[in-house]
Structures are given as structure tokens and as C-alpha cells.
Design an enzyme around this catalytic site. Structure first.
Site, PDB file in Angstrom:
ATOM      1  N   GLU A 326       0.707  -1.173   0.045  1.00 56.68           N
ATOM      2  CA  GLU A 326       0.058   0.006   0.055  1.00 56.68           C
ATOM      3  C   GLU A 326       0.895   1.291   0.062  1.00 56.68           C
ATOM      4  O   GLU A 326       0.545   2.211   0.828  1.00 56.68           O
ATOM      5  CB  GLU A 326      -1.033   0.160   1.312  1.00 56.68           C
ATOM      6  CG  GLU A 326      -1.795  -1.381   1.292  1.00 56.68           C
ATOM      7  CD  GLU A 326      -2.875  -1.305   2.398  1.00 56.68           C
ATOM      8  OE1 GLU A 326      -2.601  -0.402   3.199  1.00 56.68           O
ATOM      9  OE2 GLU A 326      -3.643  -1.861   2.741  1.00 56.68           O
ATOM     10  N   GLU A 432      -5.962 -10.931  -1.355  1.00 57.70           N
ATOM     11  CA  GLU A 432      -6.916 -10.609  -0.156  1.00 57.70           C
ATOM     12  C   GLU A 432      -8.195 -10.457  -0.288  1.00 57.70           C
ATOM     13  O   GLU A 432      -9.130  -9.807   0.074  1.00 57.70           O
ATOM     14  CB  GLU A 432      -6.451  -9.347   0.788  1.00 57.70           C
ATOM     15  CG  GLU A 432      -5.075  -9.341   1.175  1.00 57.70           C
ATOM     16  CD  GLU A 432      -4.554  -8.012   1.833  1.00 57.70           C
ATOM     17  OE1 GLU A 432      -5.502  -7.217   2.358  1.00 57.70           O
ATOM     18  OE2 GLU A 432      -3.408  -7.869   1.880  1.00 57.70           O
TER      19      GLU A 432
HETATM   20  C1  XIL Z   1      -6.433  -6.190   8.496  1.00 57.45           C
HETATM   21  C2  XIL Z   1      -6.723  -7.584   9.376  1.00 57.45           C
HETATM   22  O1  XIL Z   1      -7.419  -8.475   8.662  1.00 57.45           O
HETATM   23  C3  XIL Z   1      -7.003  -6.923  10.608  1.00 57.45           C
HETATM   24  O2  XIL Z   1      -7.343  -8.202  11.518  1.00 57.45           O
HETATM   25  C4  XIL Z   1      -6.262  -5.850  11.359  1.00 57.45           C
HETATM   26  O3  XIL Z   1      -7.164  -5.226  12.525  1.00 57.45           O
HETATM   27  C5  XIL Z   1      -6.261  -4.775  10.321  1.00 57.45           C
HETATM   28  O4  XIL Z   1      -5.514  -5.449   9.066  1.00 57.45           O
HETATM   29  N1  XIL Z   1      -4.908  -4.632   3.879  1.00 57.45           N
HETATM   30  C6  XIL Z   1      -3.986  -5.315   4.124  1.00 57.45           C
HETATM   31  C7  XIL Z   1      -4.284  -6.450   5.253  1.00 57.45           C
HETATM   32  O5  XIL Z   1      -3.064  -5.446   3.462  1.00 57.45           O
HETATM   33  O6  XIL Z   1      -3.026  -6.508   6.102  1.00 57.45           O
HETATM   34  C8  XIL Z   1      -5.273  -5.899   6.348  1.00 57.45           C
HETATM   35  O7  XIL Z   1      -5.519  -6.664   7.289  1.00 57.45           O
HETATM   36  C9  XIL Z   1      -6.608  -5.680   5.341  1.00 57.45           C
HETATM   37  C10 XIL Z   1      -6.220  -4.731   4.373  1.00 57.45           C
END
Ligand code: XIL
Length: 507
Positions: A326, A432
């Protein structure tokens, strides 16, 4: 487990259990239901001394004399690590127009206490208000559930009907098609798993039946891996020294090792979930930021230490890494403002990839990971970043997060983003995937299924570049966006229409 003794309570328990069993194909059992008719039923005031609890005579427990938000009625419960628990409690206050309540757990291991908030609700004056939450038990030797307030530390209030339900889903471990088999020979199919989930053998057997690549949901992020205290010690002699630990990721990494499945590492460099102390002299956030040279030294030493420790303890398990996550700003398409950018400058990404290539075991694939690659100006920003990283030759691929909603972005936008990134020739992963929906009506679940199906069909157009697709979690109720039911399995671990759509797209 805490068992109930009183006949009335037993009757209530049975009724509630039967009602729950009828509505879910999971084995659920009411493990505890409060009974404030005769005594305080194991509850006690958590405070520094002044708070007291009393029975109201009307089936509730009242707390008075509080001097802090956490001063609260609490009770110890015996829980099994990795298992899922549903909780519910009613609260009432008569003091102010509205007050915010939190249902929390205080858990401890070897005497070290930590906390999680499980549910929130605002209670209007005089109205019984229900707090409901879910908790996957962690690896602790003591668990205390309690009901506290937010910014209302002196408020008196009552609680009643605290119910703890243990839930053992009937996992479809052998009865449904396995996503990893449906897509075998094309790409890996995986998911994210958090620490607590990895503690349950049954759950992991189910996950292992469906998926063949796993990402720790939080446990390989710098806030889990950087050992700040140990780094502070090392920094006395060398400001660039870094200490790391893997205890949060250990349950998943050792399960993966034992079962011969792959892990994707997430993430080495990110603006989130990274201790602020990482960027300061002596690892002390009260001190000034370190220089570019020191930060480059820490970056390399961090990456080196993570690569060495994972390879020493879990050789061969981590096959790929998100080196940077990101880094592009949504609204400008330029590099996002972050400590990394402020201290090192624009080449922090190139250096991170350089160090990752230098220290990663041979063959480890290195990814840049981001979201909103279906939208402009982000996509253009991602493209120019990828091009500059490719010019240096240390990047292997791009990870599309794909945290989507059923209504946005459109299929056309998603597919255009995919096409443009694919044109780089880089390897691709979906890292994701989840698709939120506003409700669980049959029609909405079908729309969600259609969206998942459409995404899978688009992905199948890149057979030579796509190496894995991972959802961000398995069951809706354990998702980071649980209120919007974004995953392939429901709260009882049963396949949703979306699961069948993903299966169908692959057949
Ligand atoms: C999220 C997790 O799923 C949560 O448990 C945590 O509180 C915040 O992060 N993009 C990403 C992930 O790259 O690392 C994030 O994961 C979701 C958005």
C-alpha cells in the site's frame, strides 16, 4: 467449562440450545447463563478497590462506586484455545441520556494481562441494551469477560442475562469440493488465518482440506515481528541493529510446516501496523527520528533477520513475500506520505526489494501488494511504481488485494485494472479477496456469488501469470469486515452460494 447447576437455568439452557441447534448446522451449547437470583454467581468487581457489586432483586447485578472505565463486573471463564464463543449480555444505566458500553475480555498468560474489546453498544437512559460479540479464544491461561464503559468511568449500571455459547461448527472437511483441487494445475487457492484460528486442530483440518497456501492475517506484520524491547537493548551499541520474534506467527508456520503447505509472508514494509519506535533513535518514540542512513540500516537488518529466522525455524515454508504494501496514495497516485518516505525518501521501495532479494532464500517470490488497482489515479500510480521497480530487477509480481463490494467496483473496472497490470508481464496474485454485501437475503447472497464468479472468470484469463488466489479469511463472522458477510463460508463454516460460484467458475 463452567457448568450450570440450577434447574431453572438448566431449562433455559436447553430451550436456548434447541433453538440455536434448529437454526444452525453447528454444534452449539450454552456453556453459561448468568443467574443473579440468589448470589453474584461468580462475578466480582474489577477495580482498584472502590467498586462494589450487588443483586438488584430483579435478576440483575448492579455495580457502584466505580472510578474508571475498566472498573466493571467481571467473571472468569474456562475456554479452549482456538474455539469460537458467542457472547451476549444486557446492560442498563439510569444516569445520563446515553452511555457507551463495551464487552471485553481480559486474558493473561504467565501473569501478563492483555485485552480485547468484543462488542460495543450505546445504552439509552433506562433501557436494557444488548451487547453481542464473538470471541475465538487465544492461548491464555486465564480469561475474564467483563462489561466496561467508554468515557463514563463513574457511572453505576446493571447487567443481566450474560450468555456464553460455545460453537463447534460441523466442518465440511470431506463432503464438499476443495477449492485447491478445483484450481489444481492452474494456481494455488489460499486464505488468511489469524493466530487464534490456527490454534484449533479441527478448524485447521478444515482449512487444510480447502486451501494450499496461507497468509498470517496479522502475525508477520512488523507490529508482531519487531521486538522493540530487544531492539532497544541492541541499539545501545548499534542504532541499526534489529531484533525480531516469530511467536505470533508460530502456530500457523509450524502447522504449515507439519502439513507441507505453503505460506505467503505479509508484510515487510508498510505504513500501518508498524511500531512508531522503529523510526526513532534508540527505538524510543520520545526521541527524534533516525537519519536516512540509520533507517536504511534498520530496513536491511530487519529484512535480513526475518528471512534468517523464518528460514532457520521453518525452512522452505514461506514461498513468497509482500515486500511493500500500500505505498501509493489513493487520491494522487503518488507515493503515500509515511515514515518510510519521510526518513528514507522515494527510493525506500527499491531498497526494500533490493534487501529482500539479497537475504531471501533462493526462489522466494517478491511482491508489491496494494488495493484499488481498479481505480484511477491509483492504477496509474501503481503502474509507474511497478515499472520503476522492474527496472531494478528485484520484483517478481504484483498482489491485488481485491477488497471489493458487491456493487463496486464494476466488473469492467476490475478487469481493466487486471489487464493493465498483467501487461507488465509480472507474476500476479490475488492476495486478500473478499466481497462485502449489505444483508444475507437469498437475492443478495446470489449477487455476491455472481460477483465472485465473475472475478474468478476474469482471473482465469491470465493462466501464465496468476500463481495464487487467496481470500482474506474463511468464515464471515471471523472476517475483518464481519458485519458485511464478505467470505465464502458463513458463521457456521457452511459453504455459501459464493463458494459454489467459485467452484463452478473453475470447472
Ligand atoms: C487487516 C486485518 O485483517 C485486521 O485483523 C487488522 O485489524 C487490520 O488489518 N489490507 C492489508 C491487510 O494488507 O493487512 C489488512 O488486514 C486488510 C487490508
Amino acid at each position: 467449562m463452567t457448568l450450570m447447576k440450577k434447574p431453572l437455568a438448566l431449562l433455559l439452557t436447553l430451550t436456548l440450545t434447541l433453538a440455536l441447534l434448529a437454526s444452525a448446522s453447528a454444534e452449539t451449547a450454552v456453556l453459561y447463563q448468568s443467574d443473579f437470583s440468589a448470589d453474584t454467581d461468580g462475578w466480582y468487581p474489577r477495580s482498584l478497590g472502590a467498586a462494589a457489586i450487588e443483586l438488584t432483586g430483579e435478576g440483575a447485578l448492579k455495580i457502584t462506586g466505580r472510578a474508571g472505565d475498566w472498573h466493571s463486573p467481571g467473571r472468569d471463564f474456562e475456554l479452549t484455545a482456538g474455539e469460537t464463543y458467542q457472547l451476549k449480555v444486557d446492560v442498563r444505566q439510569g444516569d445520563r441520556p446515553e452511555a457507551r458500553f463495551i464487552l471485553s475480555v481480559a486474558h493473561s498468560k504467565n501473569g501478563v494481562e492483555s485485552y480485547e474489546n468484543l462488542a460495543f453498544a450505546n445504552a439509552k437512559q433506562g433501557e436494557w441494551t444488548t451487547l453481542e460479540g464473538v470471541y475465538v479464544a487465544g492461548d491464555f491461561d486465564r480469561n475474564v469477560f467483563y462489561v466496561e464503559t467508554y468515557s463514563a468511568g463513574t457511572l453505576d449500571y446493571e447487567i443481566r442475562d450474560f450468555v456464553l455459547i460455545g460453537e463447534k461448527p460441523e466442518y465440511e472437511t470431506e463432503t464438499i469440493p476443495a477449492l485447491k483441487d478445483v484450481y489444481a494445475g492452474r494456481f494455488d487457492f489460499g486464505t488468511a488465518v489469524t493466530f487464534n484460528e490456527a490454534l484449533s486442530k479441527d478448524r485447521m483440518a478444515f482449512y487444510g482440506s480447502q486451501f494450499n497456501i496461507f497468509t498470517p492475517g496479522n502475525e508477520l506484520k512488523p507490529d508482531s515481528v519487531l521486538d522493540v524491547l530487544a531492539s532497544q537493548q541492541l541499539a545501545r551499541d548499534d542504532e541499526t541493529a534489529v531484533a525480531v520474534k516469530l511467536n505470533a506467527a508460530a502456530p500457523l508456520l509450524s502447522w504449515a510446516q507439519l502439513n507441507g503447505v505453503k505460506v505467503h509472508g505479509h508484510v515487510l514494509v508498510w505504513h500501518n501496523q508498524t511500531p512508531e519506535a522503529f523510526f526513532h533513535e534508540s527505538y524510543s518514540f520520545a526521541k527524534p527520528l533516525v537519519s536516512r542512513e540509520v533507517m536504511l540500516g534498520r530496513l536491511e537488518n530487519y529484512i535480513r533477520a526475518v528471512m534468517e529466522l523464518t528460514e532457520e525455524k521453518y525452512p522452505g515454508v514461506i514461498v513468497s513475500w509482500d515486500v511493500v504494501n500500500e505505498a501509493i496514495d489513493d487520491s494522487t497516485g503518488k507515493l503515500r506520505d509515511s515514515r518510510w518516505l519521510q526518513i528514507i525518501g522515494e527510493d525506500y521501495l527499491a531498497r526494500a526489494f533490493e534487501y529482500a532479494r539479497k537475504w531471501a532464500p533462493e526462489g522466494t517470490l517478491l511482491f508489491y501488494n496494494d488495493y484499488n488497482s481498479a481505480l484511477e489515479p491509483k492504477l496509474t500510480g501503481i503502474m509507474s511504481l511497478l515499472e520503476s521497480l522492474m527496472a531494478e530487477g528485484n520484483i517478481d509480481g504484483y498482489g491485488f488485494q481485491m477488497h471489493h463490494d458487491v456493487a463496486f467496483p464494476s466488473d469492467a473496472q476490475i478487469s481493466a485494472g487486471l489487464k493493465r497490470v498483467a501487461a507488465t508481464g509480472l507474476l500476479l496474485r490475488v492476495s486478500e479477496l473478499d466481497v462485502t454485501i449489505p444483508d444475507t437475503s437469498e437475492a443478495t447472497l446470489q449477487k455476491q456469488a455472481d460477483k465472485y464468479g465473475a472475478i474468478m472468470r476474469m482471473l482465469l484469463e491470465y493462466p501464465n501469470q496468476l500463481i495464487s488466489v487467496q481470500t482474506w479469511g474463511v468464515q464471515d463472522n471471523l472476517s475483518w469486515r464481519a458485519s458485511q458477510y464478505p467470505l465464502l463460508f458463513d458463521a457456521q463454516a457452511q459453504p455459501k452460494p459464493a463458494f459454489w460460484a467459485v467452484v463452478e467458475a473453475g470447472q
